[in-house]
Design a protein around this motif. Structure first.
Motif, mmCIF file in Angstrom:
data_model
loop_
_atom_site.group_PDB
_atom_site.id
_atom_site.type_symbol
_atom_site.label_atom_id
_atom_site.label_comp_id
_atom_site.label_asym_id
_atom_site.label_seq_id
_atom_site.Cartn_x
_atom_site.Cartn_y
_atom_site.Cartn_z
ATOM 1 N N GLN A 186 2.156 14.778 -47.286
ATOM 2 C CA GLN A 186 2.548 16.073 -46.746
ATOM 3 C C GLN A 186 2.047 16.224 -45.314
ATOM 4 O OE1 GLN A 186 4.500 18.618 -48.364
ATOM 5 N NE2 GLN A 186 4.600 19.051 -46.177
ATOM 6 N N ARG A 187 2.968 16.588 -44.409
ATOM 7 C CA ARG A 187 2.614 16.818 -43.012
ATOM 8 C C ARG A 187 2.894 18.270 -42.652
ATOM 9 N NH1 ARG A 187 4.797 11.625 -42.069
ATOM 10 N NH2 ARG A 187 6.591 12.389 -43.219
ATOM 11 N N LEU A 188 1.964 18.890 -41.942
ATOM 12 C CA LEU A 188 2.095 20.264 -41.473
ATOM 13 C C LEU A 188 1.971 20.271 -39.958
ATOM 14 C CD1 LEU A 188 -0.320 22.059 -44.000
ATOM 15 C CD2 LEU A 188 2.156 21.731 -44.243
ATOM 16 N N ALA A 189 2.808 21.068 -39.304
ATOM 17 C CA ALA A 189 2.730 21.226 -37.849
ATOM 18 C C ALA A 189 2.663 22.712 -37.535
ATOM 19 C CB ALA A 189 3.933 20.586 -37.167
ATOM 20 N N LEU A 190 1.640 23.108 -36.805
ATOM 21 C CA LEU A 190 1.423 24.506 -36.455
ATOM 22 C C LEU A 190 1.730 24.699 -34.977
ATOM 23 C CD1 LEU A 190 -2.040 24.912 -38.240
ATOM 24 C CD2 LEU A 190 0.242 25.202 -39.231
ATOM 25 N N VAL A 191 2.697 25.550 -34.689
ATOM 26 C CA VAL A 191 3.040 25.875 -33.308
ATOM 27 C C VAL A 191 2.319 27.181 -32.977
ATOM 28 C CG1 VAL A 191 4.890 26.360 -31.680
ATOM 29 C CG2 VAL A 191 5.261 24.732 -33.555
ATOM 30 N N VAL A 192 1.280 27.080 -32.170
ATOM 31 C CA VAL A 192 0.377 28.208 -31.931
ATOM 32 C C VAL A 192 0.828 28.992 -30.707
ATOM 33 C CG1 VAL A 192 -2.016 28.889 -31.570
ATOM 34 C CG2 VAL A 192 -1.488 26.838 -32.915
ATOM 35 N N GLU A 193 0.928 30.295 -30.873
ATOM 36 C CA GLU A 193 1.295 31.170 -29.763
ATOM 37 C C GLU A 193 0.122 32.079 -29.421
ATOM 38 O OE1 GLU A 193 4.925 33.212 -30.643
ATOM 39 O OE2 GLU A 193 6.128 31.433 -30.195
ATOM 40 N N GLY A 194 -0.245 32.108 -28.158
ATOM 41 C CA GLY A 194 -1.357 32.938 -27.724
ATOM 42 C C GLY A 194 -2.688 32.226 -27.870
ATOM 43 N N GLU A 195 -3.725 32.893 -27.447
ATOM 44 C CA GLU A 195 -5.070 32.318 -27.463
ATOM 45 C C GLU A 195 -5.534 32.058 -28.891
ATOM 46 O OE1 GLU A 195 -9.422 33.264 -25.399
ATOM 47 O OE2 GLU A 195 -8.014 34.894 -25.826
#
Length: 334
Positions: A186-195
């Protein structure tokens, strides 16, 4: 978000193709069973003769003769439900693998819910497998193709699932709880917005998990190439950038490559993480990457977790549909 989805396009597309191919197999199987049932009803009607006409419900009477249980109305209904679920999931395309977390939402619950929805495909496959094998009574005991939590996935299912891409606000990035989902492939990718905190993924570094923090997506190809679980976060420039690659050696300082660390941490909390907690995660990164004195000459070999992952090759995409229907291993199902 688009950059990450493009990087994951191949495994997401392969899973969707698997769903579509499996749906076609179930559709053909259902048509065959439907034909068998209609033939059975006609045969019994002929055997009962004209005197039964209007007096006996031939279809209901036919259900009492379970010579082909996989062609019973209950079995046909179960197969139809499984087919509908597979078609629905395949029709969502890449949207099945995307989570848009609203501000203030729970990252853990959102990821768990999305994986549970993907698990409907495995639930459908299990139902089809039960019907084909004549296990239990179709339609009794559970709803067809219901959401299947990650905790109930088998080892094989955890290697088959597609990657998940999550858009999350930096203040909601509580990544440590995601360790529960980092198993199999299982692969997870988090696209983070903001600080966000400078090293939100640091606590997830363990010998067999690929962990990546990147500002521009560099390293996502290595995450996909790793034959095991992994997580990546696309973070702002103010955060640390590093890659923990389990394939690089047995020692953690060989596996962990730090590209950059912030020079200092602000004094204010971010999303409930105090400045002290943020500093602790940075210090954890530094300590893990530090090679101990006298360790320069040690040979590095893959550890047990790496060897275990390498020992189990990935299933070819063109065989996954057949696996779903005829090779489902439920020995460790929850």
């Amino acid at each position: 978000m688009r950059l990450t989805l493009d990087a994951f396009a191949r495994p997401i597309g392969a899973f969707r193709a698997t769903l579509a191919a499996t749906a076609d197999e179930v559709r053909n199987y259902l048509a065959t069973r439907q034909s068998s049932w209609e033939g059975k009803v006609a045969r019994i009607g002929a055997q009962l003769g004209p005197l039964a006409s209007g007096r006996i419900d031939v279809e209901r009477f036919a259900t009492l003769v379970e010579d082909h249980p996989e062609a019973s109305p209950a079995a046909l209904e179960t197969l139809g439900g499984a087919l509908a679920a597979l078609g629905d999931l395949a029709g969502r395309s890449e949207r099945l693998c995307v989570v848009e977390l609203p501000a203030g939402g729970s990252l853990y619950e959102a990821v768990g819910g999305a994986l549970g929805e993907i698990g409907r495909a495995f639930s459908a496959a299990r139902l089809v497998s039960d019907v084909r094998a004549g296990r239990g009574k179709p339609g009794v005991g559970r709803t067809a193709a219901e959401a299947l939590p990650f905790s109930r996935w088998t080892r094989a299912e955890r290697r088959l699932a597609p990657p998940l891409v999550v858009r999350v606000q930096g203040a909601d990035l509580r990544a440590a709880g995601l360790a529960e989902f980092l198993d199999g492939r299982q692969r997870l990718a988090l696209v983070v917005e903001g600080e966000c905190p400078p090293a939100p993924l640091a606590r997830l570094i363990t010998p067999g998990i690929f962990v990546l923090q990147s500002a521009d997506g560099a390293g996502l190809d290595r995450l996909l190439a790793w034959d095991g679980p992994g997580i990546a976060a696309l973070v702002p420039d103010s955060a640390a950038r590093f890659a923990h690659d389990p394939g690089r050696g047995a020692a953690v300082w060989d596996r962990l490559a730090i590209e950059s660390l912030p020079e200092r941490v602000g004094r204010r909390a971010i999303g409930g993480f105090s400045a002290a907690q943020q500093m602790e995660e940075l210090e954890l990164l530094r300590s893990l990457s530090a090679r101990p004195a006298g360790g320069e000459g040690r040979a590095s070999a893959p550890g047990p977790a790496v060897a275990a992952a390498e020992a189990t090759p990935a299933d070819p995409a063109d065989k996954l549909a057949a696996w779903l229907l005829s090779r489902v291993d439920l020995s460790d199902a929850g």
